[in-house]
Design a protein around this motif. Sequence first.
Motif, PDB file in Angstrom:
ATOM      1  N   GLY A 283       7.209   3.067   8.402  1.00 40.05           N
ATOM      2  CA  GLY A 283       5.782   3.173   8.675  1.00 40.05           C
ATOM      3  C   GLY A 283       4.939   2.449   7.652  1.00 40.05           C
ATOM      4  O   GLY A 283       5.421   2.030   6.599  1.00 40.05           O
ATOM      5  N   ALA A 284       3.674   2.290   7.991  1.00 42.51           N
ATOM      6  CA  ALA A 284       2.697   1.701   7.083  1.00 42.51           C
ATOM      7  C   ALA A 284       1.419   2.519   7.178  1.00 42.51           C
ATOM      8  O   ALA A 284       0.903   2.752   8.275  1.00 42.51           O
ATOM      9  CB  ALA A 284       2.426   0.242   7.446  1.00 42.51           C
ATOM     10  N   ILE A 285       0.915   2.938   6.032  1.00 44.98           N
ATOM     11  CA  ILE A 285      -0.279   3.783   5.970  1.00 44.98           C
ATOM     12  C   ILE A 285      -1.488   2.886   5.730  1.00 44.98           C
ATOM     13  O   ILE A 285      -1.617   2.261   4.670  1.00 44.98           O
ATOM     14  CB  ILE A 285      -0.155   4.811   4.823  1.00 44.98           C
ATOM     15  CG1 ILE A 285       1.088   5.677   5.025  1.00 44.98           C
ATOM     16  CG2 ILE A 285      -1.409   5.676   4.740  1.00 44.98           C
ATOM     17  CD1 ILE A 285       1.496   6.463   3.782  1.00 44.98           C
ATOM     18  N   GLY A 286      -2.350   2.771   6.717  1.00 47.96           N
ATOM     19  CA  GLY A 286      -3.502   1.889   6.621  1.00 47.96           C
ATOM     20  C   GLY A 286      -4.755   2.646   6.218  1.00 47.96           C
ATOM     21  O   GLY A 286      -5.097   3.669   6.814  1.00 47.96           O
ATOM     22  N   ILE A 287      -5.419   2.141   5.180  1.00 50.02           N
ATOM     23  CA  ILE A 287      -6.641   2.769   4.669  1.00 50.02           C
ATOM     24  C   ILE A 287      -7.680   1.684   4.407  1.00 50.02           C
ATOM     25  O   ILE A 287      -7.500   0.841   3.512  1.00 50.02           O
ATOM     26  CB  ILE A 287      -6.380   3.543   3.353  1.00 50.02           C
ATOM     27  CG1 ILE A 287      -5.265   4.571   3.536  1.00 50.02           C
ATOM     28  CG2 ILE A 287      -7.662   4.212   2.851  1.00 50.02           C
ATOM     29  CD1 ILE A 287      -4.808   5.234   2.245  1.00 50.02           C
ATOM     30  N   ALA A 288      -8.732   1.682   5.207  1.00 39.08           N
ATOM     31  CA  ALA A 288      -9.875   0.796   4.986  1.00 39.08           C
ATOM     32  C   ALA A 288      -9.464  -0.664   4.791  1.00 39.08           C
ATOM     33  O   ALA A 288      -9.881  -1.315   3.836  1.00 39.08           O
ATOM     34  CB  ALA A 288     -10.697   1.292   3.794  1.00 39.08           C
ATOM     35  N   GLY A 289      -8.625  -1.155   5.689  1.00 42.71           N
ATOM     36  CA  GLY A 289      -8.276  -2.568   5.669  1.00 42.71           C
ATOM     37  C   GLY A 289      -7.142  -2.961   4.759  1.00 42.71           C
ATOM     38  O   GLY A 289      -6.825  -4.141   4.634  1.00 42.71           O
ATOM     39  N   ARG A 290      -6.512  -1.997   4.108  1.00 42.58           N
ATOM     40  CA  ARG A 290      -5.354  -2.309   3.282  1.00 42.58           C
ATOM     41  C   ARG A 290      -4.243  -1.322   3.604  1.00 42.58           C
ATOM     42  O   ARG A 290      -4.463  -0.320   4.288  1.00 42.58           O
ATOM     43  CB  ARG A 290      -5.700  -2.243   1.789  1.00 42.58           C
ATOM     44  CG  ARG A 290      -6.059  -0.861   1.291  1.00 42.58           C
ATOM     45  CD  ARG A 290      -6.397  -0.830  -0.192  1.00 42.58           C
ATOM     46  NE  ARG A 290      -6.667   0.534  -0.641  1.00 42.58           N
ATOM     47  CZ  ARG A 290      -5.748   1.414  -1.007  1.00 42.58           C
ATOM     48  NH1 ARG A 290      -4.470   1.062  -0.987  1.00 42.58           N
ATOM     49  NH2 ARG A 290      -6.072   2.621  -1.383  1.00 42.58           N
ATOM     50  N   VAL A 291      -3.042  -1.609   3.111  1.00 46.15           N
ATOM     51  CA  VAL A 291      -1.897  -0.731   3.350  1.00 46.15           C
ATOM     52  C   VAL A 291      -1.444  -0.138   2.025  1.00 46.15           C
ATOM     53  O   VAL A 291      -1.286  -0.851   1.028  1.00 46.15           O
ATOM     54  CB  VAL A 291      -0.747  -1.498   4.032  1.00 46.15           C
ATOM     55  CG1 VAL A 291       0.528  -0.671   4.044  1.00 46.15           C
ATOM     56  CG2 VAL A 291      -1.147  -1.862   5.459  1.00 46.15           C
ATOM     57  N   GLU A 292      -1.267   1.157   2.010  1.00 49.89           N
ATOM     58  CA  GLU A 292      -0.878   1.887   0.800  1.00 49.89           C
ATOM     59  C   GLU A 292       0.627   1.770   0.562  1.00 49.89           C
ATOM     60  O   GLU A 292       1.435   2.167   1.410  1.00 49.89           O
ATOM     61  CB  GLU A 292      -1.267   3.367   0.936  1.00 49.89           C
ATOM     62  CG  GLU A 292      -0.792   4.264  -0.173  1.00 49.89           C
ATOM     63  CD  GLU A 292      -1.285   3.831  -1.542  1.00 49.89           C
ATOM     64  OE1 GLU A 292      -0.440   3.753  -2.471  1.00 49.89           O
ATOM     65  OE2 GLU A 292      -2.492   3.555  -1.692  1.00 49.89           O
ATOM     66  N   ALA A 293       0.995   1.206  -0.584  1.00 52.11           N
ATOM     67  CA  ALA A 293       2.413   1.033  -0.906  1.00 52.11           C
ATOM     68  C   ALA A 293       2.992   2.244  -1.628  1.00 52.11           C
ATOM     69  O   ALA A 293       4.210   2.436  -1.644  1.00 52.11           O
ATOM     70  CB  ALA A 293       2.606  -0.212  -1.770  1.00 52.11           C
ATOM     71  N   GLY A 294       2.142   3.062  -2.246  1.00 47.70           N
ATOM     72  CA  GLY A 294       2.624   4.192  -3.031  1.00 47.70           C
ATOM     73  C   GLY A 294       2.877   3.814  -4.474  1.00 47.70           C
ATOM     74  O   GLY A 294       2.844   2.634  -4.848  1.00 47.70           O
ATOM     75  N   ALA A 295       3.133   4.818  -5.310  1.00 45.19           N
ATOM     76  CA  ALA A 295       3.321   4.582  -6.739  1.00 45.19           C
ATOM     77  C   ALA A 295       4.552   3.737  -7.032  1.00 45.19           C
ATOM     78  O   ALA A 295       4.589   2.985  -8.007  1.00 45.19           O
ATOM     79  CB  ALA A 295       3.426   5.917  -7.481  1.00 45.19           C
ATOM     80  N   HIS A 296       5.582   3.846  -6.187  1.00 42.92           N
ATOM     81  CA  HIS A 296       6.839   3.147  -6.438  1.00 42.92           C
ATOM     82  C   HIS A 296       7.242   2.225  -5.287  1.00 42.92           C
ATOM     83  O   HIS A 296       8.382   1.779  -5.229  1.00 42.92           O
ATOM     84  CB  HIS A 296       7.953   4.163  -6.704  1.00 42.92           C
ATOM     85  CG  HIS A 296       7.629   5.151  -7.769  1.00 42.92           C
ATOM     86  ND1 HIS A 296       7.114   6.405  -7.498  1.00 42.92           N
ATOM     87  CD2 HIS A 296       7.699   5.058  -9.114  1.00 42.92           C
ATOM     88  CE1 HIS A 296       6.893   7.047  -8.634  1.00 42.92           C
ATOM     89  NE2 HIS A 296       7.248   6.262  -9.627  1.00 42.92           N
TER      90      HIS A 296
END
Length: 314
Positions: free
Chosen positions: A145-158
């Motif tokens: 999956g890919a978590i999309g937030i306001a035009g970007r994708v959250e990669a996470g801390a690691h």
Amino acid sequence: MRHVIALDVGGTGMKAALVGAGGELLHRARRATGRERGPDAVVDGILDFAAELRAYGVEQLGAPALAAGVAVPGIVDEEHGVAAYAANLGWRDVPLRALLTDRLGGAPVALGHDVRTGGLAEGRIGAGQGTDRYLFVALGTGIAGAIGIAGRVEAGAHGFAGEIGHVVVRPGGTPCPCGQRGCLERYASAAAVSEAWAAVTGNPEADAADCARAVDADDAKAREVWQHAVDTLADGLITALTLLDPRTLIIGGGLAEAGETLFTPLREAVRSRITFQKSPTIVPAALGDTAGCLGAGLLAWDLLDKTDGTEATS
């Protein structure tokens, strides 16, 4: 003409494009990864392909690419530009960004995870266009999956954010190569449906597409296999909704090619599980197998925008 290189590296093949500033595809090309020759040959093939694309831009468009975006599978250290691990390509800790920058005459290079990169494209220019919060889920050999937030994708801390395929939905269930038991992708991926349908039919060549066609033909055994996968997928998606509260769920990958054979029962299965959560819009991905390549182009233009902004304020 101003353009960037976009390169999507898959398990068996590479898709590439030269992308203009408005997102237009100025040139497209494909080639095999050559993974049967080993990981070093794959890396060499990527570098050679990128160099050929740069040369094409000089010859046909009058200038070299300003930057490159590259999407690769497996574990990706996007911050440091390292392809850390990919089982299907056999590589470990490849400093791909540095290698490509050198091969491309110093042009900046953005390295991204293939599913997150595809999710970026779906969110900005595909099925999630205009949506502030979305979750892109690819149902293929595995599930990611890919978590999309306001035009970007959250990669996470690691760099592990979005790995919904390894949410445990059946504790103590089927072993997963990740080391857990009962992971979502062991029940609801295209590969899992193929395996289950092949077992039911006794035909080792039968796959998820065959199962979907049998469902459409009102085959009772196919409906049972299909509904089991849909119900398990809905269980995993409810966990995601509870944690992330996305406005839109974008479903892509091979299983989504079944269309409403998947989406009609999936929407109902999710709806029936919702208690306090807000019901998201559930839509099919729009970009197909071009999503990774288009997303790589977006990564490259984003990198240039970031560099321009830094230079403007320095």
